[in-house]
Design a protein around this motif. Sequence first.
Motif, PDB file in Angstrom:
ATOM      1  N   GLU A   8      55.083  35.259  30.857  1.00  0.00           N
ATOM      2  CA  GLU A   8      54.195  35.799  31.897  1.00  0.00           C
ATOM      3  C   GLU A   8      54.985  36.455  33.025  1.00  0.00           C
ATOM      4  O   GLU A   8      54.562  37.476  33.595  1.00  0.00           O
ATOM      5  CB  GLU A   8      53.312  34.685  32.473  1.00  0.00           C
ATOM      6  CG  GLU A   8      52.302  34.102  31.495  1.00  0.00           C
ATOM      7  CD  GLU A   8      52.919  33.060  30.588  1.00  0.00           C
ATOM      8  OE1 GLU A   8      54.115  32.744  30.770  1.00  0.00           O
ATOM      9  OE2 GLU A   8      52.222  32.570  29.681  1.00  0.00           O
ATOM     10  N   ASP A   9      56.152  35.876  33.343  1.00  0.00           N
ATOM     11  CA  ASP A   9      56.986  36.471  34.391  1.00  0.00           C
ATOM     12  C   ASP A   9      57.400  37.884  34.025  1.00  0.00           C
ATOM     13  O   ASP A   9      57.359  38.807  34.845  1.00  0.00           O
ATOM     14  CB  ASP A   9      58.235  35.609  34.622  1.00  0.00           C
ATOM     15  CG  ASP A   9      57.892  34.208  35.115  1.00  0.00           C
ATOM     16  OD1 ASP A   9      56.930  34.082  35.879  1.00  0.00           O
ATOM     17  OD2 ASP A   9      58.582  33.263  34.712  1.00  0.00           O
ATOM     18  N   LEU A  10      57.819  38.049  32.780  1.00  0.00           N
ATOM     19  CA  LEU A  10      58.220  39.384  32.324  1.00  0.00           C
ATOM     20  C   LEU A  10      57.045  40.348  32.326  1.00  0.00           C
ATOM     21  O   LEU A  10      57.182  41.530  32.671  1.00  0.00           O
ATOM     22  CB  LEU A  10      58.815  39.303  30.918  1.00  0.00           C
ATOM     23  CG  LEU A  10      60.159  38.575  30.795  1.00  0.00           C
ATOM     24  CD1 LEU A  10      60.576  38.500  29.332  1.00  0.00           C
ATOM     25  CD2 LEU A  10      61.231  39.278  31.605  1.00  0.00           C
ATOM     26  N   GLY A  23      57.206  43.409  34.819  1.00  0.00           N
ATOM     27  CA  GLY A  23      57.263  44.684  34.113  1.00  0.00           C
ATOM     28  C   GLY A  23      56.113  45.606  34.441  1.00  0.00           C
ATOM     29  O   GLY A  23      56.175  46.813  34.189  1.00  0.00           O
ATOM     30  N   SER A  24      55.042  45.054  35.027  1.00  0.00           N
ATOM     31  CA  SER A  24      53.866  45.857  35.362  1.00  0.00           C
ATOM     32  C   SER A  24      53.917  46.447  36.762  1.00  0.00           C
ATOM     33  O   SER A  24      53.017  47.182  37.145  1.00  0.00           O
ATOM     34  CB  SER A  24      52.598  44.998  35.222  1.00  0.00           C
ATOM     35  OG  SER A  24      52.466  44.544  33.888  1.00  0.00           O
ATOM     36  N   ILE A  25      54.942  46.096  37.538  1.00  0.00           N
ATOM     37  CA  ILE A  25      55.087  46.698  38.881  1.00  0.00           C
ATOM     38  C   ILE A  25      55.621  48.112  38.680  1.00  0.00           C
ATOM     39  O   ILE A  25      56.810  48.322  38.403  1.00  0.00           O
ATOM     40  CB  ILE A  25      56.030  45.874  39.762  1.00  0.00           C
ATOM     41  CG1 ILE A  25      55.522  44.427  39.898  1.00  0.00           C
ATOM     42  CG2 ILE A  25      56.157  46.506  41.154  1.00  0.00           C
ATOM     43  CD1 ILE A  25      56.445  43.499  40.659  1.00  0.00           C
ATOM     44  N   VAL A  26      54.750  49.100  38.817  1.00  0.00           N
ATOM     45  CA  VAL A  26      55.039  50.438  38.302  1.00  0.00           C
ATOM     46  C   VAL A  26      56.225  51.119  38.955  1.00  0.00           C
ATOM     47  O   VAL A  26      56.929  51.915  38.323  1.00  0.00           O
ATOM     48  CB  VAL A  26      53.790  51.341  38.417  1.00  0.00           C
ATOM     49  CG1 VAL A  26      52.701  50.872  37.483  1.00  0.00           C
ATOM     50  CG2 VAL A  26      53.281  51.368  39.860  1.00  0.00           C
ATOM     51  N   ALA A  76      56.577  46.203  25.197  1.00  0.00           N
ATOM     52  CA  ALA A  76      55.389  45.507  25.699  1.00  0.00           C
ATOM     53  C   ALA A  76      55.487  45.217  27.192  1.00  0.00           C
ATOM     54  O   ALA A  76      54.483  45.006  27.859  1.00  0.00           O
ATOM     55  CB  ALA A  76      55.186  44.203  24.926  1.00  0.00           C
ATOM     56  N   TYR A  77      56.718  45.147  27.719  1.00  0.00           N
ATOM     57  CA  TYR A  77      56.939  44.934  29.149  1.00  0.00           C
ATOM     58  C   TYR A  77      57.570  46.203  29.711  1.00  0.00           C
ATOM     59  O   TYR A  77      58.782  46.370  29.662  1.00  0.00           O
ATOM     60  CB  TYR A  77      57.869  43.739  29.381  1.00  0.00           C
ATOM     61  CG  TYR A  77      57.546  42.540  28.516  1.00  0.00           C
ATOM     62  CD1 TYR A  77      56.330  41.883  28.650  1.00  0.00           C
ATOM     63  CD2 TYR A  77      58.453  42.081  27.569  1.00  0.00           C
ATOM     64  CE1 TYR A  77      56.032  40.785  27.861  1.00  0.00           C
ATOM     65  CE2 TYR A  77      58.156  40.988  26.775  1.00  0.00           C
ATOM     66  CZ  TYR A  77      56.938  40.343  26.921  1.00  0.00           C
ATOM     67  OH  TYR A  77      56.646  39.269  26.141  1.00  0.00           O
ATOM     68  N   PRO A  78      56.765  47.119  30.224  1.00  0.00           N
ATOM     69  CA  PRO A  78      57.229  48.490  30.434  1.00  0.00           C
ATOM     70  C   PRO A  78      58.438  48.673  31.350  1.00  0.00           C
ATOM     71  O   PRO A  78      59.340  49.426  31.019  1.00  0.00           O
ATOM     72  CB  PRO A  78      56.003  49.209  31.004  1.00  0.00           C
ATOM     73  CG  PRO A  78      55.014  48.163  31.316  1.00  0.00           C
ATOM     74  CD  PRO A  78      55.350  46.941  30.561  1.00  0.00           C
ATOM     75  N   GLY A 132      63.098  49.696  22.645  1.00  0.00           N
ATOM     76  CA  GLY A 132      62.197  50.278  23.639  1.00  0.00           C
ATOM     77  C   GLY A 132      62.216  49.572  24.976  1.00  0.00           C
ATOM     78  O   GLY A 132      61.434  49.912  25.875  1.00  0.00           O
ATOM     79  N   ALA A 133      63.126  48.606  25.153  1.00  0.00           N
ATOM     80  CA  ALA A 133      63.156  47.846  26.403  1.00  0.00           C
ATOM     81  C   ALA A 133      63.763  48.663  27.538  1.00  0.00           C
ATOM     82  O   ALA A 133      64.733  49.378  27.333  1.00  0.00           O
ATOM     83  CB  ALA A 133      63.973  46.564  26.205  1.00  0.00           C
ATOM     84  N   MET A 134      63.176  48.558  28.697  1.00  0.00           N
ATOM     85  CA  MET A 134      63.747  49.083  29.948  1.00  0.00           C
ATOM     86  C   MET A 134      64.434  50.432  29.750  1.00  0.00           C
ATOM     87  O   MET A 134      65.629  50.592  29.963  1.00  0.00           O
ATOM     88  CB  MET A 134      64.741  48.068  30.550  1.00  0.00           C
ATOM     89  CG  MET A 134      64.125  46.721  30.835  1.00  0.00           C
ATOM     90  SD  MET A 134      65.284  45.572  31.611  1.00  0.00           S
ATOM     91  CE  MET A 134      64.250  44.119  31.821  1.00  0.00           C
ATOM     92  N   GLN A 135      63.661  51.430  29.401  1.00  0.00           N
ATOM     93  CA  GLN A 135      64.228  52.708  28.972  1.00  0.00           C
ATOM     94  C   GLN A 135      64.897  53.500  30.091  1.00  0.00           C
ATOM     95  O   GLN A 135      65.620  54.457  29.824  1.00  0.00           O
ATOM     96  CB  GLN A 135      63.134  53.554  28.310  1.00  0.00           C
ATOM     97  CG  GLN A 135      62.640  52.933  27.012  1.00  0.00           C
ATOM     98  CD  GLN A 135      61.669  53.828  26.269  1.00  0.00           C
ATOM     99  OE1 GLN A 135      61.742  55.047  26.364  1.00  0.00           O
ATOM    100  NE2 GLN A 135      60.750  53.222  25.541  1.00  0.00           N
ATOM    101  N   SER A 136      64.673  53.109  31.359  1.00  0.00           N
ATOM    102  CA  SER A 136      65.336  53.792  32.479  1.00  0.00           C
ATOM    103  C   SER A 136      66.547  53.025  32.997  1.00  0.00           C
ATOM    104  O   SER A 136      67.241  53.503  33.903  1.00  0.00           O
ATOM    105  CB  SER A 136      64.340  53.992  33.634  1.00  0.00           C
ATOM    106  OG  SER A 136      63.240  54.776  33.232  1.00  0.00           O
ATOM    107  N   LEU A 137      66.826  51.843  32.423  1.00  0.00           N
ATOM    108  CA  LEU A 137      67.870  50.972  32.965  1.00  0.00           C
ATOM    109  C   LEU A 137      69.258  51.604  32.823  1.00  0.00           C
ATOM    110  O   LEU A 137      69.673  51.991  31.746  1.00  0.00           O
ATOM    111  CB  LEU A 137      67.852  49.619  32.244  1.00  0.00           C
ATOM    112  CG  LEU A 137      68.738  48.539  32.878  1.00  0.00           C
ATOM    113  CD1 LEU A 137      68.157  48.114  34.214  1.00  0.00           C
ATOM    114  CD2 LEU A 137      68.884  47.337  31.953  1.00  0.00           C
TER     115      LEU A 137
END
Length: 854
Positions: free
Chosen positions: A698-700, A704-707, A732-734, A755-760
């Motif tokens: 749930e934390d993720l 992850g939903s804070i745009v 799933a966690y954008p 597909g995780a954290m594509q801007s990291l």
Amino acid sequence: MAQAVIGAMGTLLPKLADLITNEYNLQRGVRGEIMFLKAEMESMETALLRISEAPIDQPPDIQVKLWAKQVRDLSYDLEDSIDKFMVRIETHGRPEKSHSFRNFIDKSLSLLTKGKIRHKIGLDIKDIKSRIKEVSERRDRYKVDSVAAAKPVGPAIDTLRLSALYKKATELVGIDENSLEVVEMLTEGDMVSQKQLKVVSIVGFGGLGKTTLANAVYEKLKVQTDIQKQKLQFDCAAFVSVSLDPNMKQIFKSLLHQLDKLTYQSINEASWGEEQLIREIRTFLGDKRYLIVIDDIWDKSVWENIKYALIENEYGSRVITTTRVLDVAQQAGRIYRLKPLCVVDSRKLFYQRIYDMENKSPPNQLVEVSERILKRCGGVPLAILAIGSLLSSEKGRAHTHEYWSKVYKSISSGLDNNHDDVKNMRRILSVSYSGLPPHLKTCLLHLSLYPEDYEIEAEQLIWKWVGEGFVKKERGRSLYEVGEDYLKELVNINLLQPVLFYDVDRNSRCHVHDMVRDFIISLSHEENFLTAPDCQQLEYLPSKIRRLSLQTMNEQVGNQLATVSLSHVRSLSVFTPAFSLLPALLGFPVLRVLDLADCEVDNTHWNDICNLFHLRYLNLRGTSITKIPKEIGNLKFLQVLDIRSTKIEEELPSTFAQLTQLLLVHMLNSITYAVPRWMCSMSYLFFLSITLKTLEVEDLQFLGSIVSLTELEIEVQKPTQDRVNRLATGSAYPFLCLKMFSVKSDTMELRFGRGAMQSLQTLKLDFQNVQDTVLQFGDFALGLENLSSLKDVHVTFEKDDSVLISCAENEMEKEIDMNRNKPILKLAPLGNYHNAHGFKEELFLACASPPRPL
């Protein structure tokens, strides 16, 4: 002295534009008044900018200065009125949609209240309009736009530079060692490199002696002879100064004349263009070994232009440049960073200037105060000579402790502008200042709020600039990123100095040299930009205080502050624990920035703080607060909240979700959470640091939903013991905007799926316990290959286990090798991490390959 700032114009004009829109539903007449104000203030801003660009040696007329001060005051007062209007509108916010009778009554009362508020803003604007008309008439009366500048005061900058070229031998203290080092840089190398053109750039801030050093090297090389051929090593030589606003044609003509006085004796009369002059210089230098000094370059484009003329032949030519700008030095060639004089040389130069003889020391009663003065000068030759001249000029009382102490206090406060040598010293610094755009001038003056020798946190400084409205919005970039550029520029021109600073990041620290601090304090006094009272300066308190910095606090200061109005204070920074002596915070109604870090603040102060409706920046780090009340929701405009290292024991109230303007929240080491579901609604949040009890799915999801979240730091207090498979974060966690992710945990429970954290771009991992990680999960498979934008991976191991650390390193290197972006792995040796979420950058600076763990 050039005018410093343009008041609140930068933030005021956009707000006036917003008020004209239909959103605020102002009466037509009021909207017309605002359009008039906007047009007038834009015109006045143009005039202020023109005044601020006045030449250093031609300061504006006193009437122009007074007019500019009135305009700045107007801009502040008008913005305060508008902000009060916006706060009232927000405070009597929009009722929830409902068809109940009670809601109908609430809505009606709200509309009635808003009507009164709009009426009040109309009255305020009419009052401001009448003041603007008065100021406009005064502008016409004194012909501000066309007024002739005052006659130059004191020697021009070029005269000061000329004096640096012809210093007496007794004033060239400490120059020998520096000149030998520069000569070595110009002459070292094998036979092949000796034949190539070499460029060395001397870089440092104003007054450090760059021109003097360049001239010493120039004279030394110019007269050297080739032992074998018994002739001068160089066929021709020249020394030209560029300065802030260069005349390129004149510079090239001066070059030609010095290179060959006979051939080009009439060059100044020639009507050659710039291109023709460059061609002539290249032709002349084509078959010669030349030595050229290009002094005081301010702009990279200027150096590029000059460089075209300096042909790269194979005769062993040498070029020396001097600059205050690091970017220019890096572009020009090898860098020689000119350092301040050591303590011994500082003393030698100081006493020579005072007593006009070598090896003379002051009497015992003056030794202590002289050491304090020398510390203030910070090894800067120009400052040492200026203060030495000041002390030697009063022959009758120059050797009394009382007089020397008075001089020390006056230069420490930035108040002594009367002595020519002090004026000249500040004039040198003001060249750097005058070339800055208005927003950087404002940011530089803001540095005067910090105490002497204070290490400034880059992150804190930038967010204060944001809270004050100094940082301009730029499309596609966060305010913090724009603020980082401002900070880099001040470092680049040597007005701000790095402490721990190899690139601007959240762990960077910097400080202001004492002489620069003295200069900006002087400007601050002149412009009433910031007030920093102490026992010696209480009589200088202005009638309107806009920014207040309390660096010392006692009953005398507290009593004096109690007698003045604090209703205009926009920024309050307290650097002393004695917070209780300060007047109540309710006396600061328009406060935007409040820094009470490490002060004696507890829960009893929350009532006042939560009624400071204009707050943008609130720092309560290291205070004794134990909770955050539900009234925190009143701070609708809050952008930055720092509650690290507090004693908070309760979770955040749900009203925290009403802080919709929040950009940064620092909660590490204060309270363990969540991530509460309502945090997803914080649509502007740029940076979050938070301590979690455990890390759950749930934390993720919520994080992850804070745009807009761009940087995230999490510290996990306890691992989930029954977890045998790592939490996989993927599409799933954008985490749509996340560029920096920092994790500190006993066991690394995360794995990055496809597909995780594509801007990291930057990942920081702090392994608290390597062994526990292996025992729980059996490996170090983190999925680094799946982070498609990754550039850097910083890893810290906090417990010594060389075998497991080596295994972890090998696995991470394999994953990084599979990453198509080829990120760089940086491992911090044990005991060398800067703090839980940053690393000592010197470990990684200029390393061809990443350092290995010990």
